[in-house]
Design a protein around this motif. Structure first.
Motif, PDB file in Angstrom:
ATOM      1  N   HIS A 338      11.835   3.171  38.228  1.00  0.00           N
ATOM      2  CA  HIS A 338      11.594   3.824  36.951  1.00  0.00           C
ATOM      3  C   HIS A 338      11.312   2.705  35.754  1.00  0.00           C
ATOM      4  N   SER A 341       8.023   1.390  36.680  1.00  0.00           N
ATOM      5  CA  SER A 341       6.779   2.442  36.081  1.00  0.00           C
ATOM      6  C   SER A 341       6.748   2.458  34.675  1.00  0.00           C
ATOM      7  N   SER A 345       3.099   1.289  32.658  1.00  0.00           N
ATOM      8  CA  SER A 345       2.312   2.008  31.797  1.00  0.00           C
ATOM      9  C   SER A 345       1.904   1.554  30.473  1.00  0.00           C
ATOM     10  N   ASP A 377       4.131   6.243  41.494  1.00  0.00           N
ATOM     11  CA  ASP A 377       3.896   6.160  39.904  1.00  0.00           C
ATOM     12  C   ASP A 377       3.679   4.722  39.380  1.00  0.00           C
ATOM     13  N   ASN A 381       0.379   4.420  37.187  1.00  0.00           N
ATOM     14  CA  ASN A 381       0.455   3.643  35.752  1.00  0.00           C
ATOM     15  C   ASN A 381      -0.718   2.471  35.564  1.00  0.00           C
ATOM     16  N   ARG A 416      -2.250  11.645  44.366  1.00  0.00           N
ATOM     17  CA  ARG A 416      -2.490  11.384  42.633  1.00  0.00           C
ATOM     18  C   ARG A 416      -3.003   9.971  42.607  1.00  0.00           C
TER      19      ARG A 416
END
Length: 590
Positions: A338, A341, A345, A377, A381, A416
């Protein structure tokens, strides 16, 4: 006499329904009744709404939270129902009662409605009705009233008399030191809004004292809300005053024993930097930010990583390079996915701030590492922000460095990620040019048309349209259309539908000639497909072709095909064929 009674009792009918439904055991009936308050008020008229409906609501507020929430929401827009702003004060009593209930959502909505009404009330009514309401709530025996009161001071204060203002400041001080942590939380949360309405001399003498006490509160839940107040209060002070008063509080918060407080600091630090100014931010707050980037708690690192670019924008490039970049390198390999991630971003936004040379030397390796991260993810990003790097280092270097990773990600197991790559392809193709696309990307784009996931196939069809717009209809007719057409006989009907979808998207770009010569025959042939889903999509496509091709083609080719589909055994096919025939008629009439 009987006629007169009928006239008198007719207006009573709506309120009778309301009373009956409000007392009904069925919660849904009570809820429907409350949601019709404005309708019932209009039926009663303004005078009877003030004299009967509002008192009734005030007396009947012991109900389920869902009903009370609906009442609090309805009353917020009730001013026109009671006769306008001159009578707005009439609505205050039921909302005051709702401010004292146990359910937080109901209280918050009641406070929101009171603020909405208070902003429209005349100053004399604020003095006479709104300020006393705030005073009563602030002095309430039950903590819920005092919690609600904190959110109303900023509405009451500007119009209050001098004496009332002094009393309101004293009351806010008492609430800031209340025995109940929930009250102090509310005081901390609303401090910025209240401080913005207070005169400068009292801001320094009273409000700052309350604020400092809240920042030293024993409860971390109070301190973390005080963090938000730092930026709000700091912006109201002169810069020197802000530096001497707010800065030490921020620095102390950045090292607070509670990770939740440190999390809030990490989240708000860029705003705090704006409050103290860039010079002080560079000298004092950047070291604090670096500490937060290296915090033991992953949640704090996540919040700090998400603000890296905003902090880099405030400091000088040298400071960003020497102090923040080493931390960014560590975060790119952080144990928490996380954290990586959150960094992914925003890290691309550092490229324009660092310049071409530093980006190539220091950031590009990080981009490549994050593009290959095991967590989807993170990869997603990075892909979604590639254009920010392209503007700095140029497409040649980007294609050499990142293109192999992009090709690898085009087959990623997470759909995705594949979708993000597809959406990036037209930009990449536009920058790299026609020749590079034909050599490296064309086969990739065709492969996506047969992906197992519908969203990918749909995006692939849209992608072909965008490429045709980018490189022109002649190129699309020569390079894209033959490859699309070759897939029309796929044994799986879903892939055949994707081919038809691609054709319908390409037709408006390629124009009438290509549509008539190449695409229309394929669509007409598909009208005989054994799968009804294909056939009704053909009907929809033929309808879209009506505005592209010549009227003679519509009459001689499209209309006969639609007549045939209109006789289809499947009702859906007949429905869409009939719609298309109606569209034909409208176009011909037009």
């Amino acid at each position: 006499m009987a006629t007169n009674m009928a006239v008198v009792e007719e207006p009573l009918y709506p309120i009778a329904i309301l009373i009956d439904e409000l007392k009904n055991d069925d919660i849904q009936l009570r809820l429907n009744s409350i949601r019709r308050l404005s309708t019932i008020a209009r039926a009663l008229g303004e005078d009877r709404t003030r004299k009967e409906l509002i008192p009734f609501l005030n007396e009947n507020n012991d109900d389920d939270d869902e009903v009370l929430l609906a009442m609090a929401e309805e009353l917020g827009s009730f001013i026109p129902c009671v006769g306008g702003v001159d009578f707005a004060y009439v609505i205050l009593p039921p909302l005051e009662t709702l401010c004292t209930v146990e359910e937080t959502v109901v209280r918050d909505k009641a406070v929101e409605s009171l603020c909405k009404i208070g902003q429209q009330m005349k100053p004399r009514d604020i003095v006479e009705y709104f300020v006393p309401l705030v005073q009563r709530l602030a002095a309430g025996d039950w903590f819920t009233a005092r919690v609600s009161a904190c959110g109303l001071f900023h509405i009451a204060y500007p119009a209050a008399t001098e004496q009332q203002r002094a009393e309101l400041r004293t009351l806010y001080g008492q609430l800031s030191h209340d025995d109940m942590p929930m009250v102090r939380r509310s005081a901390a949360l609303n401090m910025g809004k209240f401080a913005a309405t207070v005169e400068p001399q009292f801001l320094k003498s009273d409000i700052l004292a309350f604020f400092k006490d809240l920042t030293n509160d024993d409860q971390d839940s109070v301190r973390l809300l005080a963090v938000e107040g730092c930026a709000a209060v700091g912006k109201l002070l002169e810069k020197e005053e802000c530096i001497s008063t707010i800065l030490p509080i921020i620095l102390a918060f950045a090292q607070d024993k509670s990770w939740r407080v440190r999390y809030m600091v990490a989240n708000q630090l860029h705003e705090l930097c704006e409050a103290v100014g860039p010079d002080v931010a560079r000298a004092e707050l950047v070291p604090a930010f670096i500490t937060l980037l290296r915090d033991n708690e992953a949640e704090v690192r996540i919040a700090a990583a998400g603000k890296v670019t905003k902090i880099c924008a405030i400091v000088k490039r040298e400071d960003a390079f020497n102090a923040i970049l080493p931390c960014v390198k560590d975060l790119s390999t952080d144990a928490s996915q996380h954290v990586r991630s959150a960094l992914a971003s925003v890290i691309m936004g550092m490229a324009p701030l660092m310049g071409k040379e530093m980006t190539i030397e220091h950031l590009l390796p990080l981009f490549l590492a994050l593009l290959k991260d095991e967590f989807p993810d993170v990869r997603l990003n990075i892909i979604s922000k590639l254009d920010q790097v392209n503007q700095v280092i140029g497409m040649d270097l980007l294609s050499q460095s990142l293109f192999p990773a992009i090709v690898e990600l085009s087959e990623d197991r997470h759909w995705r990620v594949r979708l993000a790559i597809i959406e990036y392809i037209p930009l990449l193709a536009g920058q790299l040019g026609m020749e590079f696309f034909d050599e490296k990307l064309k086969d990739l784009c065709m492969k996506w048309l047969e992906d197992q996931v519908y969203s990918i196939r749909e995006a692939a069809a849209t992608n072909l349209k965008r490429l045709a717009e980018e490189f022109g209809p002649e190129w699309a007719q020569a390079h894209i259309l033959p490859m699309v057409v070759s897939k029309v006989n796929n044994p799986h009907y879903l892939y055949r539908m994707t081919v038809l979808l691609s054709i319908s998207m390409l037709a408006p770009v390629l124009g009438s000639e290509a549509t008539c010569s190449t695409m229309l025959p394929i669509v007409l042939n598909a009208a005989k497909d054994r799968v009804p889903n294909i056939r009704f999509n053909v009907a929809k496509m033929l309808q879209s072709f009506i505005t592209i091709v010549e009227p003679s083609v519509v009459e001689q080719t499209i209309r006969p095909a639609l007549f045939e589909l209109n006789e289809d055994p499947d009702p859906d096919v007949r429905f869409f064929a009939n719609q298309a025939l109606q569209a034909c008629d409208q176009v011909m009439v037009g």
